[in-house]
Design an enzyme around this catalytic site. Sequence first.
Site, PDB file in Angstrom:
ATOM      1  N   ASP A   8       0.949  -1.176  -0.171  1.00 11.59           N
ATOM      2  CA  ASP A   8      -0.080  -0.118   0.211  1.00 11.59           C
ATOM      3  C   ASP A   8       0.728   1.113   0.063  1.00 11.59           C
ATOM      4  OD1 ASP A   8      -2.425   1.425   0.338  1.00 11.59           O
ATOM      5  OD2 ASP A   8      -1.727   1.877   2.313  1.00 11.59           O
ATOM      6  N   ASP A  10      -0.209   5.273   1.158  1.00  9.00           N
ATOM      7  CA  ASP A  10      -0.520   5.996   2.039  1.00  9.00           C
ATOM      8  C   ASP A  10      -0.541   5.272   3.635  1.00  9.00           C
ATOM      9  OD1 ASP A  10      -0.844   8.488   0.539  1.00  9.00           O
ATOM     10  OD2 ASP A  10      -2.693   7.304  -0.427  1.00  9.00           O
TER      11      ASP A  10
END
Length: 231
Positions: A8, A10
């Site tokens: 991922d 953020d």
Amino acid sequence: MPAAVVFDMDGLLLNTEALARRAMRLAGTELGVELPEAFCALMIGVPVDGCRRLLLEHYQDALSADDLFAASTRHLKAQIDAGEMHLKPGVQELLDLLDEHHMPRAVATSSSRDKAAHHLSRAGIRHRFDALLTRDDVSQGKPHPDLYLAAARALGMAPSHCLALEDSYNGVRAASAAGMPVVMVPDLLAPTDEMRRLSRAVMHDLHEVADMLRARMVSDTSPLQPVPAGG
């Protein structure tokens, strides 16, 4: 031992989840609407179309999603321009380890392609990933599995041969739904019983993930051991 790693962005690679929450609350204040922490937490790991639905459900006509997103984007950019965006602990160590063992890796993010490419480039790590998959590349964002399935295809791997690294509830759900083993590295959201059930492990930071992978590179017979976060 995984054959590839899917990250991922953020809250996992970058501290942008915290910056985005601050930007969203500043935008709400600017527009005369209070956005409680609990409501902001609902938007973590949710793509913009999902956030738009949440705003409509909670605020209806009292708040324009377009106005809020525009103000939030402006506040986020100001923080990044001020040098407040940085890599999360362990990013460089983990990427160096993957380089050393020639292990392919991708980013699978709910952010748009323009935003993801900008942030990763600004942080100096865009070139260190073999593929970048964003909300723009799939018909359904997290918690649907599309992003993680697309990342596995881009790397030429079966999802079960990839390790997903996530900080958000929707991200863990998406990776798990794709059939990808996932390690949760919490950022703003504490792990719940559901997250522990869906994850192979919960780890404090990416330094710990690097240590786990390094140990498995020595002996791939040892299972991933969950580590309580925050304790």
